[in-house]
Design a protein around this motif. Structure first.
Motif, PDB file in Angstrom:
ATOM      1  N   VAL A 136       7.661 -42.791  -9.197  1.00 37.66           N
ATOM      2  CA  VAL A 136       8.910 -43.224  -8.550  1.00 37.66           C
ATOM      3  C   VAL A 136      10.046 -42.236  -8.807  1.00 37.66           C
ATOM      4  O   VAL A 136      11.213 -42.543  -8.577  1.00 37.66           O
ATOM      5  CB  VAL A 136       9.315 -44.644  -8.995  1.00 37.66           C
ATOM      6  N   GLU A 137       9.686 -41.062  -9.322  1.00 38.40           N
ATOM      7  CA  GLU A 137      10.625 -39.940  -9.485  1.00 38.40           C
ATOM      8  C   GLU A 137      11.737 -40.226 -10.485  1.00 38.40           C
ATOM      9  O   GLU A 137      12.911 -39.918 -10.265  1.00 38.40           O
ATOM     10  CB  GLU A 137      11.204 -39.548  -8.114  1.00 38.40           C
ATOM     11  N   LEU A 191      10.656 -43.337  -0.408  1.00 35.39           N
ATOM     12  CA  LEU A 191       9.768 -43.371  -1.565  1.00 35.39           C
ATOM     13  C   LEU A 191       8.649 -44.383  -1.359  1.00 35.39           C
ATOM     14  O   LEU A 191       7.465 -44.083  -1.596  1.00 35.39           O
ATOM     15  CB  LEU A 191      10.559 -43.718  -2.822  1.00 35.39           C
ATOM     16  N   MET A 192       8.993 -45.592  -0.889  1.00 34.68           N
ATOM     17  CA  MET A 192       7.983 -46.626  -0.694  1.00 34.68           C
ATOM     18  C   MET A 192       6.984 -46.226   0.382  1.00 34.68           C
ATOM     19  O   MET A 192       5.773 -46.473   0.253  1.00 34.68           O
ATOM     20  CB  MET A 192       8.657 -47.953  -0.336  1.00 34.68           C
ATOM     21  N   ARG A 193       7.467 -45.598   1.428  1.00 36.93           N
ATOM     22  CA  ARG A 193       6.562 -45.155   2.487  1.00 36.93           C
ATOM     23  C   ARG A 193       5.600 -44.084   1.964  1.00 36.93           C
ATOM     24  O   ARG A 193       4.400 -44.115   2.255  1.00 36.93           O
ATOM     25  CB  ARG A 193       7.364 -44.606   3.659  1.00 36.93           C
ATOM     26  N   ASP A 194       6.119 -43.166   1.171  1.00 41.84           N
ATOM     27  CA  ASP A 194       5.280 -42.112   0.604  1.00 41.84           C
ATOM     28  C   ASP A 194       4.236 -42.692  -0.351  1.00 41.84           C
ATOM     29  O   ASP A 194       3.060 -42.317  -0.306  1.00 41.84           O
ATOM     30  CB  ASP A 194       6.165 -41.096  -0.116  1.00 41.84           C
ATOM     31  N   LEU A 195       4.655 -43.624  -1.204  1.00 40.61           N
ATOM     32  CA  LEU A 195       3.722 -44.249  -2.140  1.00 40.61           C
ATOM     33  C   LEU A 195       2.633 -45.025  -1.405  1.00 40.61           C
ATOM     34  O   LEU A 195       1.454 -44.976  -1.772  1.00 40.61           O
ATOM     35  CB  LEU A 195       4.479 -45.187  -3.082  1.00 40.61           C
ATOM     36  N   LEU A 199      -1.143 -43.847  -1.982  1.00 37.79           N
ATOM     37  CA  LEU A 199      -1.967 -44.752  -2.781  1.00 37.79           C
ATOM     38  C   LEU A 199      -2.797 -45.701  -1.928  1.00 37.79           C
ATOM     39  O   LEU A 199      -3.616 -46.451  -2.463  1.00 37.79           O
ATOM     40  CB  LEU A 199      -1.076 -45.556  -3.728  1.00 37.79           C
ATOM     41  N   GLY A 200      -2.578 -45.710  -0.609  1.00 39.45           N
ATOM     42  CA  GLY A 200      -3.329 -46.602   0.275  1.00 39.45           C
ATOM     43  C   GLY A 200      -3.017 -48.063   0.062  1.00 39.45           C
ATOM     44  O   GLY A 200      -3.894 -48.924   0.215  1.00 39.45           O
ATOM     45  N   LEU A 201      -1.769 -48.374  -0.278  1.00 42.77           N
ATOM     46  CA  LEU A 201      -1.394 -49.748  -0.575  1.00 42.77           C
ATOM     47  C   LEU A 201      -1.359 -50.607   0.685  1.00 42.77           C
ATOM     48  O   LEU A 201      -1.036 -50.133   1.771  1.00 42.77           O
ATOM     49  CB  LEU A 201      -0.009 -49.786  -1.229  1.00 42.77           C
ATOM     50  N   VAL A 213      12.336 -51.853   9.055  1.00 39.08           N
ATOM     51  CA  VAL A 213      11.009 -52.390   9.377  1.00 39.08           C
ATOM     52  C   VAL A 213      10.300 -51.497  10.405  1.00 39.08           C
ATOM     53  O   VAL A 213       9.106 -51.204  10.280  1.00 39.08           O
ATOM     54  CB  VAL A 213      11.126 -53.837   9.891  1.00 39.08           C
ATOM     55  N   GLU A 214      11.026 -51.069  11.410  1.00 45.16           N
ATOM     56  CA  GLU A 214      10.437 -50.186  12.428  1.00 45.16           C
ATOM     57  C   GLU A 214       9.920 -48.907  11.808  1.00 45.16           C
ATOM     58  O   GLU A 214       8.867 -48.385  12.197  1.00 45.16           O
ATOM     59  CB  GLU A 214      11.465 -49.874  13.506  1.00 45.16           C
ATOM     60  N   TYR A 215      10.629 -48.396  10.814  1.00 42.49           N
ATOM     61  CA  TYR A 215      10.294 -47.119  10.187  1.00 42.49           C
ATOM     62  C   TYR A 215       9.050 -47.214   9.309  1.00 42.49           C
ATOM     63  O   TYR A 215       8.213 -46.313   9.309  1.00 42.49           O
ATOM     64  CB  TYR A 215      11.485 -46.638   9.359  1.00 42.49           C
ATOM     65  N   ILE A 216       8.907 -48.329   8.575  1.00 39.84           N
ATOM     66  CA  ILE A 216       7.876 -48.379   7.539  1.00 39.84           C
ATOM     67  C   ILE A 216       6.657 -49.219   7.895  1.00 39.84           C
ATOM     68  O   ILE A 216       5.597 -49.069   7.295  1.00 39.84           O
ATOM     69  CB  ILE A 216       8.492 -48.884   6.206  1.00 39.84           C
TER      70      ILE A 216
END
Length: 322
Positions: A136-137, A191-195, A199-201, A213-216
């Protein structure tokens, strides 16, 4: 053969009894989330979004319905059986200030779940905590500090790290950026989108911010007064919203290009009380396209395009859009 969804919710309901009245917070909620998918859950305050998030993880007990996670119905599990599955299902809370104990170091906060689950030695737990901070940097020395020493955005990163230490398969993110300054929100969302991608969450992302919401999110569930109004892919929903409620929500999204701005559709009145929901379609009292028939029956979710469903009486009775 199509892979079974990681999470399958069927007929979920949550009711509370208070002063002789029944508060119908959720009614007949059904949806699936595939492995690796991010599904958004949107709707006005009071729609029941957080109640869904907490019910699917059994942080609160559903009144009815099934919540099947990777083949197991969580609603039927005993406390011990549910506890053994907890590491695979984690929750990111909305408030980064209230969700972190001021009396514990960040290291203690991040390793608490590992300790409860009996995972690893103390040194191994601390190493997993340091790795989560790196993800999370945040610097490794944060592990010895306290929550009050961090900004709101940093605290939310710590909340995300706490979820990651247990290496979950599924995360409920409950309005994870709504309490942050606008300048920080984009950083945390990125950050959440990258994780999620690295990580394939699998994630249920709860928000009132339709642009986020549209973005992620891959797909979006639109909720109103405890019932689902529409489900579609993010691309399809934002380009072609079908339900009158969704259309009103979409019209409120600000656009930097005035030529592309949608005509604003203002909903009249407030969302009704769950203690006395309207008969038939719960949205009918505010719907600009309501018919007399809307008061008589609860509309069922029907497919209006491939992968796109909505609940509207007009589809049930074959009545055309005005």
């Amino acid at each position: 053969m199509t892979e079974a969804p990681l999470l399958s919710v069927r007929g979920l309901a949550k009711h509370y009894q208070t002063r002789g009245a029944t508060l119908k917070i959720l009614q007949d909620i059904s949806f699936d989330i595939a492995k690796g998918e991010v599904v958004g859950l949107v709707g006005e305050s009071g729609s029941g979004k957080t109640t869904i998030g907490r019910s699917v993880l059994r942080l609160i007990e559903p009144s009815a319905g099934a919540v099947v996670f990777d083949g197991d119905d969580l609603t039927t599990l005993s406390g011990g059986e549910l506890r053994r599955r907890r590491p695979r299902m984690q929750y990111i809370f909305q408030d980064p200030y209230a969700s972190l104990s001021p009396r514990m170091t960040i290291g203690e906060i991040l390793t608490e779940g590992l300790k409860i689950q009996g995972i690893g030695s103390r040194a191994e737990r601390l190493e997993r905590a340091r790795k989560a901070l790196e993800q999370v940097e945040l610097p490794p020395d944060a592990i010895n500090r306290y929550a009050h020493e961090f900004s709101g955005g940093q605290r939310q990163r710590i909340g995300i790290a706490r979820a990651l230490t247990l290496a979950p398969d599924f995360i409920v993110a409950d309005e994870p950026v709504s309490a942050l300054d606008v300048s920080i929100q984009a950083q945390v969302v990125n950050l959440m989108r990258d994780l999620q991608q690295r990580l394939g969450l699998t994630m249920l992302f709860i928000s009132h911010d339709l642009a986020v919401v549209e973005y992620i999110c891959d797909r979006v569930i639109v909720l109103y007064l405890g019932r689902i109004m529409e489900i579609a892919t993010s691309e399809d929903l934002y380009a072609r919203p079908q339900h009158p409620y969704t259309q009103a929500l979409m019209s409120a999204i600000p656009s930097p290009d005035p030529d592309l701005a949608r005509k604003r559709e203002i909903l009249k009145g407030d969302i009704p009380s769950p203690a006395n929901p309207p008969s038939g379609c719960v949205f009918r009292t505010r719907c600009p396209k309501a018919l007399d028939a809307c008061a008589a029956a609860v509309p069922q979710l029907r497919e209006v395009a491939p992968g796109h469903v909505k609940a509207c009486i007009r589809d049930d009775i074959g009545y055309p859009e005005p």
